[in-house]
Design an enzyme around this catalytic site. Structure first.
Site, PDB file in Angstrom:
ATOM      1  N   HIS A 271       1.278   2.166 -10.094  1.00 19.46           N
ATOM      2  CA  HIS A 271       0.215   2.534  -9.161  1.00 19.46           C
ATOM      3  C   HIS A 271      -1.061   1.808  -9.568  1.00 19.46           C
ATOM      4  O   HIS A 271      -1.428   1.820 -10.757  1.00 19.46           O
ATOM      5  CB  HIS A 271      -0.066   4.039  -9.229  1.00 19.46           C
ATOM      6  CG  HIS A 271       1.086   4.922  -8.853  1.00 19.46           C
ATOM      7  ND1 HIS A 271       1.178   5.550  -7.630  1.00 19.46           N
ATOM      8  CD2 HIS A 271       2.197   5.293  -9.538  1.00 19.46           C
ATOM      9  CE1 HIS A 271       2.283   6.280  -7.590  1.00 19.46           C
ATOM     10  NE2 HIS A 271       2.932   6.145  -8.729  1.00 19.46           N
TER      11      HIS A 271
ATOM     12  N   ARG B 283       0.835  -1.209   0.000  1.00 21.88           N
ATOM     13  CA  ARG B 283       0.000   0.000   0.000  1.00 21.88           C
ATOM     14  C   ARG B 283       0.863   1.250   0.000  1.00 21.88           C
ATOM     15  O   ARG B 283       1.881   1.315   0.711  1.00 21.88           O
ATOM     16  CB  ARG B 283      -0.937  -0.001   1.215  1.00 21.88           C
ATOM     17  CG  ARG B 283      -1.919  -1.136   1.180  1.00 21.88           C
ATOM     18  CD  ARG B 283      -3.050  -1.011   2.186  1.00 21.88           C
ATOM     19  NE  ARG B 283      -3.730  -2.300   2.273  1.00 21.88           N
ATOM     20  CZ  ARG B 283      -4.577  -2.758   1.355  1.00 21.88           C
ATOM     21  NH1 ARG B 283      -4.882  -2.022   0.295  1.00 21.88           N
ATOM     22  NH2 ARG B 283      -5.130  -3.951   1.486  1.00 21.88           N
ATOM     23  N   ASP B 284       0.447   2.229  -0.809  1.00 18.80           N
ATOM     24  CA  ASP B 284       1.144   3.510  -0.851  1.00 18.80           C
ATOM     25  C   ASP B 284       1.013   4.188   0.515  1.00 18.80           C
ATOM     26  O   ASP B 284      -0.059   4.208   1.116  1.00 18.80           O
ATOM     27  CB  ASP B 284       0.547   4.393  -1.956  1.00 18.80           C
ATOM     28  CG  ASP B 284       1.450   5.557  -2.303  1.00 18.80           C
ATOM     29  OD1 ASP B 284       1.932   5.603  -3.446  1.00 18.80           O
ATOM     30  OD2 ASP B 284       1.678   6.421  -1.432  1.00 18.80           O
TER      31      ASP B 284
ATOM     32  N   ASN C 111       4.745   6.532 -13.503  1.00 16.07           N
ATOM     33  CA  ASN C 111       5.361   7.817 -13.803  1.00 16.07           C
ATOM     34  C   ASN C 111       6.827   7.583 -14.153  1.00 16.07           C
ATOM     35  O   ASN C 111       7.496   6.745 -13.530  1.00 16.07           O
ATOM     36  CB  ASN C 111       5.245   8.762 -12.602  1.00 16.07           C
ATOM     37  CG  ASN C 111       3.796   9.126 -12.297  1.00 16.07           C
ATOM     38  OD1 ASN C 111       3.015   9.394 -13.201  1.00 16.07           O
ATOM     39  ND2 ASN C 111       3.438   9.115 -11.025  1.00 16.07           N
TER      40      ASN C 111
ATOM     41  N   HIS D  97       7.711   1.339 -10.634  1.00 16.93           N
ATOM     42  CA  HIS D  97       6.527   0.937  -9.865  1.00 16.93           C
ATOM     43  C   HIS D  97       5.274   1.313 -10.618  1.00 16.93           C
ATOM     44  O   HIS D  97       5.230   2.322 -11.319  1.00 16.93           O
ATOM     45  CB  HIS D  97       6.531   1.580  -8.469  1.00 16.93           C
ATOM     46  CG  HIS D  97       6.664   3.074  -8.479  1.00 16.93           C
ATOM     47  ND1 HIS D  97       7.886   3.696  -8.638  1.00 16.93           N
ATOM     48  CD2 HIS D  97       5.747   4.061  -8.361  1.00 16.93           C
ATOM     49  CE1 HIS D  97       7.707   5.003  -8.612  1.00 16.93           C
ATOM     50  NE2 HIS D  97       6.424   5.267  -8.459  1.00 16.93           N
TER      51      HIS D  97
HETATM   52  P1  5GP Z   1       5.882   8.296  -7.961  1.00 17.59           P
HETATM   53  O1  5GP Z   1       5.623   9.730  -7.545  1.00 17.59           O
HETATM   54  O2  5GP Z   1       7.364   8.023  -8.036  1.00 17.59           O
HETATM   55  O3  5GP Z   1       5.135   7.866  -9.169  1.00 17.59           O
HETATM   56  O4  5GP Z   1       5.289   7.412  -6.808  1.00 17.59           O
HETATM   57  C1  5GP Z   1       5.974   7.150  -5.624  1.00 17.59           C
HETATM   58  C2  5GP Z   1       4.950   6.753  -4.605  1.00 17.59           C
HETATM   59  O5  5GP Z   1       5.628   6.098  -3.551  1.00 17.59           O
HETATM   60  C3  5GP Z   1       4.204   7.940  -3.990  1.00 17.59           C
HETATM   61  O6  5GP Z   1       2.809   7.761  -4.218  1.00 17.59           O
HETATM   62  C4  5GP Z   1       4.567   7.872  -2.509  1.00 17.59           C
HETATM   63  O7  5GP Z   1       3.485   8.185  -1.662  1.00 17.59           O
HETATM   64  C5  5GP Z   1       5.014   6.437  -2.337  1.00 17.59           C
HETATM   65  N1  5GP Z   1       6.040   6.231  -1.321  1.00 17.59           N
HETATM   66  C6  5GP Z   1       7.169   6.969  -1.144  1.00 17.59           C
HETATM   67  N2  5GP Z   1       7.904   6.465  -0.136  1.00 17.59           N
HETATM   68  C7  5GP Z   1       7.216   5.373   0.337  1.00 17.59           C
HETATM   69  C8  5GP Z   1       7.479   4.443   1.379  1.00 17.59           C
HETATM   70  O8  5GP Z   1       8.490   4.494   2.081  1.00 17.59           O
HETATM   71  N3  5GP Z   1       6.550   3.474   1.569  1.00 17.59           N
HETATM   72  C9  5GP Z   1       5.411   3.379   0.801  1.00 17.59           C
HETATM   73  N4  5GP Z   1       4.566   2.385   1.085  1.00 17.59           N
HETATM   74  N5  5GP Z   1       5.143   4.247  -0.199  1.00 17.59           N
HETATM   75  C10 5GP Z   1       6.042   5.237  -0.424  1.00 17.59           C
END
Ligand code: 5GP
Ligand code: ZN
Length: 114
Positions: A102, A29-30, A87, A100
């Protein structure tokens, strides 16, 4: 990658709310959910982004996408609908440099971007 937080999560060296894991992928989970259901699905091996996952990784990428769909089913959002996105890079809004996907849903999603 030693300092990558998603590598650490995949290796169990950093806590996460993991909903699925196998030898190739991890789903968790995010920490800052943008939707009622918001799960991240990652390959356990490190790629900075989709740019780095070459044609050689087609099996892994296919498996990762299948797990995204499985997670959606397990979360009960497959019928109501959901969004899956990745992204890439600075202008794509990527903040964690480990590929990753989403998986977001459980509510009406507004707009077309995360
Ligand atoms: P991005 O912005 O790179 O597409 O998505 C990164 C996602 O990782 C963000 O939605 C952010 O909330 C999530 N995220 C960042 N650090 C952590 C973490 O330590 N644990 C979890 N579970 N999610 C994280
Ligand atoms: Zn990593």
């Amino acid at each position: 990658m030693d300092e990558c937080i998603f590598c650490k999560i995949a290796q169990g060296d950093m806590p996460a709310d993991t909903v699925y894991q196998d030898e190739r992928v991890t789903a968790f989970r995010d920490v800052s959910p943008q939707a009622k259901t918001h799960v991240l699905v990652i390959p356990n091996v490190h790629y900075d982004s989709l740019n780095e996952a070459s044609a050689d990784e087609s099996d892994l990428l296919a498996h990762t996408l299948r797990i995204c769909a499985m997670v959606a089913r397990d979360e009960g959002i497959d019928e109501s609908g959901y969004r899956m996105l990745t992204n890439i890079g600075e202008e794509g809004g990527q903040s964690v440099a480990h590929l990753h996907f989403h998986v977001m849903g459980g509510q009406e999603l507004t707009g077309k971007l995360a």
